[in-house]
Design a protein around this motif. Structure first.
Motif, PDB file in Angstrom:
ATOM      1  N   SER A 328       0.851  -1.181   0.000  1.00 44.17           N
ATOM      2  CA  SER A 328       0.000   0.000   0.000  1.00 44.17           C
ATOM      3  C   SER A 328       0.890   1.235   0.000  1.00 44.17           C
ATOM      4  O   SER A 328       2.075   1.150   0.292  1.00 44.17           O
ATOM      5  N   MET A 329       0.292   2.333  -0.366  1.00 44.35           N
ATOM      6  CA  MET A 329       1.002   3.612  -0.392  1.00 44.35           C
ATOM      7  C   MET A 329       1.634   3.910   0.979  1.00 44.35           C
ATOM      8  O   MET A 329       2.819   4.212   1.085  1.00 44.35           O
ATOM      9  N   ALA A 330       0.819   3.768   2.034  1.00 45.31           N
ATOM     10  CA  ALA A 330       1.321   4.097   3.371  1.00 45.31           C
ATOM     11  C   ALA A 330       2.464   3.161   3.767  1.00 45.31           C
ATOM     12  O   ALA A 330       3.469   3.598   4.326  1.00 45.31           O
ATOM     13  N   GLY A 331       2.284   1.865   3.455  1.00 42.53           N
ATOM     14  CA  GLY A 331       3.305   0.895   3.835  1.00 42.53           C
ATOM     15  C   GLY A 331       4.621   1.159   3.133  1.00 42.53           C
ATOM     16  O   GLY A 331       5.691   1.120   3.744  1.00 42.53           O
ATOM     17  N   ALA A 336      10.272   3.169   2.941  1.00 45.89           N
ATOM     18  CA  ALA A 336      11.304   4.039   2.383  1.00 45.89           C
ATOM     19  C   ALA A 336      11.845   4.965   3.469  1.00 45.89           C
ATOM     20  O   ALA A 336      13.046   5.200   3.577  1.00 45.89           O
ATOM     21  N   MET A 337      10.932   5.448   4.306  1.00 47.80           N
ATOM     22  CA  MET A 337      11.316   6.326   5.404  1.00 47.80           C
ATOM     23  C   MET A 337      12.198   5.573   6.399  1.00 47.80           C
ATOM     24  O   MET A 337      13.157   6.123   6.934  1.00 47.80           O
ATOM     25  N   HIS A 338      11.851   4.297   6.658  1.00 44.43           N
ATOM     26  CA  HIS A 338      12.633   3.546   7.640  1.00 44.43           C
ATOM     27  C   HIS A 338      14.020   3.231   7.112  1.00 44.43           C
ATOM     28  O   HIS A 338      14.964   3.130   7.890  1.00 44.43           O
ATOM     29  N   ILE A 339      14.158   3.065   5.780  1.00 46.00           N
ATOM     30  CA  ILE A 339      15.495   2.885   5.206  1.00 46.00           C
ATOM     31  C   ILE A 339      16.362   4.077   5.597  1.00 46.00           C
ATOM     32  O   ILE A 339      17.498   3.928   6.056  1.00 46.00           O
ATOM     33  N   MET A 403       4.539   5.895  11.034  1.00 46.79           N
ATOM     34  CA  MET A 403       3.996   5.644   9.706  1.00 46.79           C
ATOM     35  C   MET A 403       3.697   4.163   9.509  1.00 46.79           C
ATOM     36  O   MET A 403       2.700   3.781   8.891  1.00 46.79           O
ATOM     37  N   LEU A 404       4.596   3.319  10.047  1.00 43.25           N
ATOM     38  CA  LEU A 404       4.408   1.871   9.901  1.00 43.25           C
ATOM     39  C   LEU A 404       3.150   1.419  10.636  1.00 43.25           C
ATOM     40  O   LEU A 404       2.363   0.605  10.133  1.00 43.25           O
ATOM     41  N   ILE A 405       2.922   1.977  11.826  1.00 45.53           N
ATOM     42  CA  ILE A 405       1.728   1.610  12.595  1.00 45.53           C
ATOM     43  C   ILE A 405       0.469   2.053  11.859  1.00 45.53           C
ATOM     44  O   ILE A 405      -0.504   1.299  11.747  1.00 45.53           O
ATOM     45  N   ASN A 406       0.506   3.280  11.318  1.00 47.69           N
ATOM     46  CA  ASN A 406      -0.653   3.754  10.549  1.00 47.69           C
ATOM     47  C   ASN A 406      -0.923   2.853   9.357  1.00 47.69           C
ATOM     48  O   ASN A 406      -2.072   2.507   9.065  1.00 47.69           O
ATOM     49  N   ALA A 407       0.165   2.449   8.659  1.00 51.44           N
ATOM     50  CA  ALA A 407       0.003   1.586   7.492  1.00 51.44           C
ATOM     51  C   ALA A 407      -0.560   0.236   7.912  1.00 51.44           C
ATOM     52  O   ALA A 407      -1.401  -0.352   7.218  1.00 51.44           O
ATOM     53  N   ALA A 408      -0.129  -0.258   9.082  1.00 50.04           N
ATOM     54  CA  ALA A 408      -0.623  -1.554   9.563  1.00 50.04           C
ATOM     55  C   ALA A 408      -2.120  -1.479   9.850  1.00 50.04           C
ATOM     56  O   ALA A 408      -2.876  -2.407   9.549  1.00 50.04           O
ATOM     57  N   LEU A 409      -2.553  -0.341  10.425  1.00 48.36           N
ATOM     58  CA  LEU A 409      -3.979  -0.208  10.744  1.00 48.36           C
ATOM     59  C   LEU A 409      -4.832  -0.185   9.483  1.00 48.36           C
ATOM     60  O   LEU A 409      -5.990  -0.595   9.498  1.00 48.36           O
ATOM     61  N   LEU A 481      10.594  12.715   3.908  1.00 45.09           N
ATOM     62  CA  LEU A 481       9.193  12.310   3.821  1.00 45.09           C
ATOM     63  C   LEU A 481       8.656  12.523   2.415  1.00 45.09           C
ATOM     64  O   LEU A 481       7.965  11.662   1.853  1.00 45.09           O
ATOM     65  N   GLU A 482       9.033  13.679   1.841  1.00 46.74           N
ATOM     66  CA  GLU A 482       8.565  13.969   0.484  1.00 46.74           C
ATOM     67  C   GLU A 482       9.133  12.953  -0.507  1.00 46.74           C
ATOM     68  O   GLU A 482       8.412  12.420  -1.365  1.00 46.74           O
ATOM     69  N   LEU A 483      10.444  12.657  -0.346  1.00 47.64           N
ATOM     70  CA  LEU A 483      11.060  11.653  -1.221  1.00 47.64           C
ATOM     71  C   LEU A 483      10.391  10.298  -1.035  1.00 47.64           C
ATOM     72  O   LEU A 483      10.089   9.597  -2.005  1.00 47.64           O
ATOM     73  N   ALA A 484      10.126   9.925   0.218  1.00 49.31           N
ATOM     74  CA  ALA A 484       9.533   8.615   0.487  1.00 49.31           C
ATOM     75  C   ALA A 484       8.134   8.529  -0.105  1.00 49.31           C
ATOM     76  O   ALA A 484       7.751   7.498  -0.679  1.00 49.31           O
ATOM     77  N   ASN A 485       7.373   9.619   0.009  1.00 48.23           N
ATOM     78  CA  ASN A 485       6.015   9.588  -0.535  1.00 48.23           C
ATOM     79  C   ASN A 485       6.017   9.488  -2.054  1.00 48.23           C
ATOM     80  O   ASN A 485       5.256   8.712  -2.630  1.00 48.23           O
ATOM     81  N   SER A 486       6.903  10.283  -2.723  1.00 52.42           N
ATOM     82  CA  SER A 486       6.918  10.143  -4.184  1.00 52.42           C
ATOM     83  C   SER A 486       7.457   8.788  -4.591  1.00 52.42           C
ATOM     84  O   SER A 486       7.040   8.232  -5.617  1.00 52.42           O
ATOM     85  N   ALA A 487       8.389   8.230  -3.786  1.00 56.37           N
ATOM     86  CA  ALA A 487       8.891   6.891  -4.097  1.00 56.37           C
ATOM     87  C   ALA A 487       7.750   5.886  -4.078  1.00 56.37           C
ATOM     88  O   ALA A 487       7.582   5.081  -5.002  1.00 56.37           O
ATOM     89  N   ALA A 488       6.937   5.939  -2.998  1.00 57.30           N
ATOM     90  CA  ALA A 488       5.826   4.997  -2.883  1.00 57.30           C
ATOM     91  C   ALA A 488       4.846   5.168  -4.032  1.00 57.30           C
ATOM     92  O   ALA A 488       4.354   4.191  -4.614  1.00 57.30           O
ATOM     93  N   ALA A 489       4.585   6.443  -4.399  1.00 54.43           N
ATOM     94  CA  ALA A 489       3.660   6.687  -5.504  1.00 54.43           C
ATOM     95  C   ALA A 489       4.192   6.101  -6.802  1.00 54.43           C
ATOM     96  O   ALA A 489       3.462   5.445  -7.551  1.00 54.43           O
ATOM     97  N   LEU A 490       5.501   6.291  -7.036  1.00 56.62           N
ATOM     98  CA  LEU A 490       6.100   5.750  -8.265  1.00 56.62           C
ATOM     99  C   LEU A 490       6.028   4.228  -8.298  1.00 56.62           C
ATOM    100  O   LEU A 490       5.716   3.625  -9.326  1.00 56.62           O
ATOM    101  N   LEU A 491       6.322   3.593  -7.142  1.00 57.55           N
ATOM    102  CA  LEU A 491       6.330   2.129  -7.108  1.00 57.55           C
ATOM    103  C   LEU A 491       4.940   1.577  -7.361  1.00 57.55           C
ATOM    104  O   LEU A 491       4.763   0.594  -8.079  1.00 57.55           O
ATOM    105  N   LEU A 492       3.930   2.213  -6.760  1.00 56.50           N
ATOM    106  CA  LEU A 492       2.573   1.699  -6.930  1.00 56.50           C
ATOM    107  C   LEU A 492       2.042   1.995  -8.327  1.00 56.50           C
ATOM    108  O   LEU A 492       1.312   1.197  -8.906  1.00 56.50           O
ATOM    109  N   GLU A 493       2.444   3.149  -8.872  1.00 56.19           N
ATOM    110  CA  GLU A 493       2.051   3.475 -10.239  1.00 56.19           C
ATOM    111  C   GLU A 493       2.628   2.442 -11.200  1.00 56.19           C
ATOM    112  O   GLU A 493       1.967   2.001 -12.133  1.00 56.19           O
TER     113      GLU A 493
END
Lengths: 496, 119
Positions: A328-331, A336-339, A403-409, A481-493
């Motif tokens: 998921s986007m959040a996950g 990426a953020m945890h890396i 963020m990980l907890i939110n994604a888990a929920l 955070l911005e990099l991680a969010n665009s990374a997630a968007a790119l991966l899911l796209e």
């Protein structure tokens, strides 16, 4: 000539071409200065690339002007920029502080060769990240691995040798598995370019070889990334390596393999294989959870400082993988953020360990008594980074755990169970970090030892800087955070 | 799948068998040199896989000749790739052997269980 357009190539070429030149810098201290300058320059290039891709665009670079599917392509997007920052930042920070520790651990006449190998690791790791070609990733992976075996075995500890031998065996098997997978995909699609692969797998009539390839690539890279239960090479290799090498490798080496794993499973396979995301999640999530719980439990009972932190690294790889397995986007952005944040926290911890190791010969916890009065600054930095590893609010580690907890929920009814696992493992982290803090602050000094003083200023300054960054990125996480969010968007796209 | 079809995959069977033999040696042998031999066998299997898949029946080397128009070529790319992989394999093997020499200097043995006992 527009220099910015050539940055992806320069990112790899600068450290790679400097590596053989460093060998020639025989006079004392010059090799260190040269290598550090190159690492800092690489970091500057990574920063420039990150600024260029911050808005979510992708920089493509055709090597030698040959267009993409035929020539060798490099590409940098938000995800690779984030990992590039981690790699070059870890290399530069470790090298800036490295001199006193390396002088102490490695004979002077071998310094040029050692720093040259360091730059080869750096160029291999950044090469993996910027490459858009499956086979080049293999070659860069082997460059960085071979050079990192040399770094780990370079220290005075003879136990590093069997550890490296084991790492070499497992690393080579992992890389060869990856090579088999790439070969099978090439056999069915006739291309090595990752984007081209993604486009052509859909047209393949017999999907079985691709499925086998997905298995080989996932297992091979999991072996390189030290995913539980393929992590057995990590504790010994990290423990017996020279201390500054541990700082560098613990901060980024396994994460780069994880980066390739995420890239393959999201960009290449999930877009084209039926229900791949479900298979991936079902396969990876239990491994991630087991890794988090078992490695944290092992760390709780470990008596050697470096080995304890190495076990904790395996648990942290589990966190990153857990976020990825949510699909998921959040996950993904949590991962990426945890890396990024784990590299900060663990890099800082191992830097503090290097400070301690400068004065203490024996790094078993029961030998470290009285460190807080002798080395107050080192211990303070250790505590800050330790808090960040646990995920205390106000530190970088908190952001990604939150963020990980939110994604888990978001994952549905099982989410609460996953949150419980994350909380339990964070409590375990409190326990093992506390054991170290107790040893540093409240344990009586070992009898009959000469009074010790603080670590050298150079090493201490870098350690302090990383500790401060842990707090800074806990309070102002916007850029990663911005990099991680665009990374997630790119991966899911890529996968839909 | 009949017998002849199975036989048609001869090279791939050999690939799978060599791969497994190499992996078995890596896992099961305690002598470090024998482990490295196993690793080399394991890697050679992959070379065979790449070479097999580029072969086109009746194909020859991809060199353009004057007067010959309908020439069939084998795919040269996997051969190039595997040349690189062979170089990687050689450097891995030599680094591994260098490590074994250092281990033998430091421990006086190259048997894995004896090394574990020594520490």
């Amino acid at each position: 000539m527009d220099l910015l357009a050539h940055l992806p190539a320069l990112q790899v070429v600068v450290p790679m071409l400097s590596a053989p030149l460093i060998v020639l810098l025989q006079p004392r201290g010059l090799a260190w200065a040269g290598a550090t300058a190159v690492a800092v320059l690489s970091f500057a290039i990574a920063v420039a690339l990150s600024i260029a891709v911050l808005d979510g665009q992708t920089i493509e670079y055709a090597m030698g002007g040959w267009p993409a599917p035929y020539g060798i392509a490099l590409s940098v997007d938000a995800f690779s920029a984030l990992v590039l920052l981690v790699i070059t930042g870890a290399a530069a920070a470790a090298l800036l502080g490295a001199k006193p520790s390396i002088d102490q651990q490695i004979e002077v006449e071998r310094h040029p060769l050692f720093y040259s190998a360091w730059l080869l690791v750096l160029s291999g790791l950044v090469g993996i990240v910027v490459s858009a070609d499956a086979f080049n990733i293999f070659v860069f992976m082997e460059i960085s691995s071979l050079a990192s075996y040399i770094l780990i075995a370079g220290g005075p500890d003879r136990r590093a040798l069997p550890a490296v031998f084991k790492y070499l065996m497992m690393g080579t098997i992992g890389a060869t598995f990856y090579l088999i997978g790439v070969g099978l995909i090439y056999m069915m699609t006739g291309t090595l370019n990752l984007a081209d692969m993604e486009a052509r797998i859909g047209d393949v009539t017999d999907i079985n070889p691709i499925l086998v390839a997905a298995g080989f690539i996932t297992i091979g890279l999991a072996l390189k990334a030290a995913v539980f239960p393929l992590h057995v090479w990590v504790p010994n290799a990290y423990t017996h390596a020279p201390h500054m090498v541990t700082v560098f490798l613990a901060a980024c080496a396994t994460k780069v393999a994880l980066y390739v794993l995420i890239r393959f499973d999201y960009m290449v396979f999930q877009a084209t294989l039926d229900a791949h995301e479900i298979q991936f999640a079902i396969f990876m999530m239990p491994l991630a959870i087991l890794g988090i719980l078992i490695a944290s439990a092992v760390a709780m009972f470990e008596g050697h400082l470096k080995r304890l932190l190495a076990s904790s690294s395996i648990a942290q790889i589990g966190y990153i993988l857990l976020g990825v397995s949510f699909v998921s986007m959040a996950g993904l952005s949590a991962s990426a953020m945890h890396i990024f944040n784990h590299a900060l926290a663990k890099g800082g911890l191992f830097l503090a360990v290097a400070c301690l190791a400068y004065q203490y010969r024996d790094l078993r916890l029961d030998q470290l008594g009285g460190a807080s009065t002798r080395m107050p600054w080192t211990c303070a930095a250790f505590v800050v980074c330790g808090l960040s590893l646990i995920g205390v609010p106000g530190t970088a580690g908190f952001i990604s755990k939150w963020m990980l907890i939110n994604a888990a929920l978001e994952t549905g009814p099982w989410g609460w169970g996953l949150v419980a696992i994350i909380l339990v493992s964070s409590l375990m982290a409190v326990v093992y970090i506390w054991r170290i803090v107790e040893a540093l602050y409240f344990q009586a000094p070992v009898e009959g030892e000469a009074p010790l003083s603080e670590a050298p200023v150079q090493l201490l300054l870098i350690t302090g800087l990383v500790a401060v960054l842990n707090i800074y990125f806990g309070l102002f996480p916007q850029v990663p955070l911005e990099l991680a969010n665009s990374a997630a968007a790119l991966l899911l796209e890529g996968s839909r | 799948m009949n017998f002849l079809e199975l036989l048609g995959y001869f090279n791939y069977w050999v690939f799978a068998i060599i791969l497994t033999v190499g992996l078995y040696a890596v896992i099961n042998k305690t002598n470090l040199i024998k482990k490295l031999i196993g690793l080399s066998i394991f890697q050679s299997a992959v070379f065979l896989m790449y070479i097999t898949m580029d072969k086109v029946e009746g194909g020859t080397a991809p060199i353009i000749q004057k007067g010959v128009e309908d020439q069939i070529f084998s795919n040269p790319l996997p051969q190039v790739l595997i040349l690189t992989a062979i170089v990687v394999g050689v450097s891995t093997l030599s680094l591994g052997l260098a490590m074994v020499v250092r281990i033998s200097e430091c421990y006086g043995t190259i048997e894995e269980n004896e090394i574990l006992d020594a520490d």
